[in-house]
Motif scaffolding. Structure first.
Motif, short mmCIF file in Angstrom:
data_model
loop_
_atom_site.label_atom_id
_atom_site.label_comp_id
_atom_site.label_asym_id
_atom_site.label_seq_id
_atom_site.Cartn_x
_atom_site.Cartn_y
_atom_site.Cartn_z
N PHE A 161 -3.11 -0.08 6.56
CA PHE A 161 -3.36 0.47 5.23
C PHE A 161 -3.60 1.97 5.31
O PHE A 161 -3.03 2.76 4.55
N PHE A 162 -4.44 2.37 6.26
CA PHE A 162 -4.81 3.78 6.40
C PHE A 162 -3.58 4.65 6.62
O PHE A 162 -3.47 5.74 6.06
N SER B 55 0.85 -1.19 0.00
CA SER B 55 0.00 0.00 0.00
C SER B 55 0.88 1.24 0.00
O SER B 55 0.57 2.25 -0.61
N SER C 134 -7.15 10.21 4.35
CA SER C 134 -5.86 9.99 4.99
C SER C 134 -5.28 11.32 5.45
O SER C 134 -5.83 12.38 5.17
N ALA C 135 -4.14 11.24 6.12
CA ALA C 135 -3.55 12.44 6.73
C ALA C 135 -3.21 13.51 5.70
O ALA C 135 -3.08 14.68 6.04
N ASP C 136 -3.07 13.13 4.44
CA ASP C 136 -2.80 14.14 3.43
C ASP C 136 -4.10 14.73 2.87
O ASP C 136 -4.08 15.51 1.92
N ARG D 185 -0.41 3.85 5.82
CA ARG D 185 0.57 3.75 4.74
C ARG D 185 0.15 4.49 3.48
O ARG D 185 0.98 4.84 2.67
N ILE D 186 -1.13 4.70 3.30
CA ILE D 186 -1.60 5.23 2.04
C ILE D 186 -1.41 6.76 1.96
O ILE D 186 -1.50 7.37 0.90
N SER D 187 -1.12 7.37 3.10
CA SER D 187 -0.94 8.82 3.10
C SER D 187 0.47 9.18 2.63
O SER D 187 1.43 8.47 2.90
N ILE D 188 0.58 10.28 1.91
CA ILE D 188 1.89 10.72 1.42
C ILE D 188 2.43 11.80 2.36
O ILE D 188 1.81 12.84 2.55
N LYS D 189 3.58 11.51 2.94
CA LYS D 189 4.10 12.38 3.97
C LYS D 189 4.30 13.82 3.48
O LYS D 189 3.95 14.78 4.14
N GLU D 190 4.87 13.93 2.28
CA GLU D 190 5.17 15.26 1.75
C GLU D 190 3.91 16.07 1.49
O GLU D 190 3.98 17.27 1.26
N ARG D 191 2.76 15.43 1.47
CA ARG D 191 1.53 16.14 1.17
C ARG D 191 0.65 16.29 2.40
O ARG D 191 -0.50 16.71 2.29
N GLU D 192 1.14 15.93 3.56
CA GLU D 192 0.29 15.94 4.75
C GLU D 192 -0.45 17.26 4.89
O GLU D 192 0.13 18.33 4.72
N ASN D 193 -1.72 17.17 5.20
CA ASN D 193 -2.57 18.35 5.22
C ASN D 193 -3.76 18.07 6.12
O ASN D 193 -4.82 17.64 5.68
N LYS E 210 0.73 4.36 -3.01
CA LYS E 210 0.11 5.61 -2.59
C LYS E 210 0.27 6.75 -3.60
O LYS E 210 -0.50 7.70 -3.57
#
Lengths: 498, 257
Positions: free
Chosen positions: B225-226, A17, A53-55, B228-236, A21
């Motif tokens: 999954f929840f 996963s 998700s967090a983004d 891992r699916i997030s992109i760190k550089e885009r956190e918002n 992403k």
């Protein structure tokens, strides 16, 4: 390379996963299908977001790679063969069980299966096909499935896959053939466009597909109703065989008469072929293409390949590859945002790319959204009288969206609309007030003058997607400002004559 | 003297009150309808008013429903049902005012969006629809040892009867319960039987406390999954909160520690 024999499903999910992403398309929209009374699943055309998700991106589908093994070495990709990362592969059984169990608990709307290329494109496609077959035939899964077609795979495999999937996509990756050659040496544009075309033709050929909502758009002559005052539908003009397509490669594939698929007769199925249509994705900011080039490609795809969506993905230099642009300042999110805004204008507002951009102004204005920008360059068309303007005119007013335009047309049948009515109908007056009149009057006595309106629009700060703002500094416009500055990404920004 | 009809907070309750108020011929302007939720109190007692308590009468409610469908439209009928399930305080009286217009204008009443009453109906309807749409995605089932799927929700509007058919259609072979903890309402589905809506007594409520929510390995997989699916550089997080308001999160698996 690290090879692990017995990897837990938890570990595999972590890796696969994480590796998936960067793929953008996580929509579950485009097909309405009620449950069958047995098995599991249904689907709503509007799509359902299950989490965020967090983004801030929507999670709708179980988005995983089948494997992150890959024989290709695309420079922008985290899974390229030259990278030393932990590799993992699901089995078709694991994929189908995970999907079913997540779906039962209402975590997801379905599956989005992509993959690196294991051994060969055909081998990979066969594994994907097996996972989908298990879901549909063994588990009787009736929910949404989006899967990737692997470029270079046998057309026969794509043919079969399309009967199981709701949506298929093949990533264009980069806007031009040349960029693709440079960054993805193992892929070639023809291998990407051919399956796109195959699926398009197949969808058109499915007879029961004719005339269905959301169905066959190509060949039908939808023309924007610039003339009717109460027009209800505004659909983009679509495919014509002699369309002017700048790209010779696209031209070649479009005119190809060869039947691409060996199975031309419809198998007996209770499903339609790729009912939710196709989408694709382009990476933005890895190569030097302008917004104009990117949007022209997108327009070509919408008009000639009947694509449902084109996605734009802000480039991130995940491999810290020095040959690619540095993104340590963060990915070009604002640029991506502008491209999506323009994409919406193409699909729902009746705009054409050549109205928004041209060779001289090949990039979007950073400070203004594309619609405001267009309106400011066409002040001679404004103000528009809300009580009489037709749908396509209303749609071109900044601050009026597709919903509010339709509501205006509905509400004005029974009453003359005033400014406070417009607010109730969802019009963003802050932006619209410079461009409209109600019963012949503007909201405030203002001069329709480019500099003045530009300044007003820039000072209201609600236009940007939440959270993007910190990257941009709003410069006060001074009298002597010859505004022509350059941003970090190398976009030339031209402010409307400072 | 003004008459205030106090009715049960339900579609049938409000429709009954509308029938009685209308047929009293007391004059629309002298009438007000208030829906009183169970255990709730009168919002604001008014002086110089007659208070009339309405007993819900299914026959009368049916008559109102029938004439809305025939004289206005099925659409408007469905909209009014959603309004009745909303958490808008003055909904019963608003529905009455709306029907005065509706019976006068017929099916095109919903087009009069610039009318204050129609606009309010339109907005509340949209609000309920939005929450329904949110819940279709945000409901989380937990699997109990016996295979039963359970879900607890805390919606603002009374949407349980609006969302359950979706899950019945989607999970025809599953036994599941959705429980609205604020309203003590539960919908229950057993395969190949029609689903039912239950009002839970205090005793029954304790059943839900027995359900465990953490012995399901798929919960951990989902959380993995929840994340891992997030992109760190885009956190918002602002955007995340905008799309998924905090109030939903206490019932969602991925936000549990």
């Amino acid at each position: 390379m690290v090879i692990q024999e017995q990897m837990s499903i938890q570990k595999k999910l972590e890796i696969l996963s994480d590796a998936a992403k960067y793929d953008v398309a996580c929509t579950s929209s485009g097909v309405n299908r009620s449950g069958k009374g047995d098995g599991m699943g249904n689907s709503l055309a509007c799509g359902i977001c299950h989490s965020f998700s967090a983004d801030g991106r929507c999670i709708s589908l179980l988005k995983v790679l089948f494997t992150n093994e890959c024989i290709f070495d695309c420079k922008y990709c985290a899974n390229r063969s030259s990278n030393d990362v932990v590799r993992a592969s699901f089995t078709p059984e694991e994929i189908s069980e995970l999907t079913m169990e997540f779906y039962r608990r209402n975590y997801i709307e379905g599956l989005f299966l992509s993959s690196g290329i294991l051994i060969s494109p055909n081998h990979t496609m066969e594994l994907i096909l097996e996972a989908l077959r298990l879901l549909r035939e063994v588990h009787h899964f009736n929910g949404y499935i989006h899967c990737k077609a692997i470029p270079g795979a046998d057309p026969a495999l794509i043919e079969v896959l399309g009967w199981y999937a709701d949506r298929m996509s093949i990533n264009l990756e980069l806007p031009t053939a040349q960029s693709l050659r440079e960054l993805a040496p193992h892929k070639n544009r023809k291998n990407i466009l051919k399956p796109l075309r195959q699926i398009q033709l197949r969808r058109e050929h499915t007879k029961d597909y004719l005339g269905l909502p959301g169905g066959k758009q190509s060949l039908a002559q939808f023309i924007p109703d610039y003339h009717s005052s109460n027009g209800t539908q505004l659909v983009r003009k679509v495919w014509s065989a002699n369309a002017v397509v700048p790209d010779p490669q696209i031209q070649e594939i479009l005119t190809s008469e060869t039947r691409l698929s060996p199975y031309w007769n419809n198998p007996i199925m209770d499903r339609k072929y790729v009912p939710a249509g196709q989408s694709t994705q382009m990476i933005i900011g890895a190569t030097k293409e302008t917004d104009y080039q990117i949007m022209t490609v997108a327009e070509t795809l919408y008009d000639n390949f009947d694509l449902k969506r084109v996605f734009y993905s802000a480039f991130m230099n995940v491999n810290q590859d020095s040959r690619l642009p540095d993104t340590s300042q963060g990915p070009p999110l604002l640029r991506e945002h502008r491209l999506y805004q323009a994409d919406w204008l193409l699909r729902f507002y009746g705009f054409e790319v050549k109205e928004l951009l041209n060779e001289e102004n090949p990039n979007f204005n950073v400070l203004l959204d594309p619609k405001c920008d267009w309106a400011l360059r066409h002040l001679d068309l404004f103000p528009v009288e809300v009580n009489t303007a037709n749908l396509s005119t209303l749609l071109r007013v900044p601050g009026i969206g597709t919903n509010s335009a339709r509501r205006i047309i509905m509400a004005r049948k029974s009453a003359k609309l005033e400014f406070n009515d417009l607010k109730k109908l969802g019009v963003v007056l802050k932006r619209a007030l410079y461009f409209i009149t109600c019963n012949g009057k503007m909201m405030y006595p203002i001069k329709i003058e480019e500099d003045f309106i530009t300044r007003q629009l820039i000072s209201s700060k609600d236009r940007l997607l939440k959270g993007i703002e910190p990257d941009i500094t709003y410069k006060q416009l001074s009298l002597f400002d010859d505004v022509n500055f350059v941003l970090a990404q190398g976009n030339q920004i031209q402010l409307a004559k400072g | 003297m003004k008459r205030i009809y106090i009715c049960e907070d339900s579609v049938d309750g409000i429709f009954t009150a509308i029938y009685l108020a209308w047929s009293s011929r007391y004059g629309h302007n002298n009438i007000k309808i208030e829906a009183k939720s169970k255990g709730g109190h009168y919002t604001n007692l008014e002086l110089f008013s007659d208070y009339i308590t309405v007993d819900t009468d299914y026959e009368l409610a049916l008559k109102v429903a029938k004439s809305i469908k025939e004289k206005i439209s099925l659409d408007v009928y469905e909209i009014l049902c959603r309004i009745a399930l909303s958490n808008y305080e003055a909904k019963a009286d608003l529905m009455y005012r709306f029907l005065i217009l509706g019976f006068h204008l017929g099916p095109k009443v919903m087009e009069c969006l610039s009318n204050e009453i129609v606009n309010q109906i339109f907005r509340i309807n949209k609000n309920v629809n939005n929450e329904v749409h949110h819940m279709l995605g945000f409901v989380r089932f937990s699997q109990q040892e016996n295979g039963l799927l359970t879900s607890v929700i805390h919606p603002k509007n009374n949407v349980i009867s609006l969302i359950t058919p979706h899950f019945v259609d989607r999970l025809p072979e599953e036994k599941f319960v959705i429980y609205d903890e604020n309203r003590h309402l539960a919908s229950l589905h057993i395969p190949s039987r029609p689903w039912v809506l239950l009002e839970l007594s205090d005793l029954d409520k304790d059943i839900f406390k027995q359900f465990t929510y953490d012995e399901d390995s798929y919960q951990d997989l989902w959380k993995t999954f929840f994340q891992r699916i997030s992109i760190k550089e885009r956190e918002n997080y602002k955007l995340q909160r905008n799309n998924l308001p905090l109030r939903f999160r206490k019932d969602m698996t991925e936000f549990q520690p």
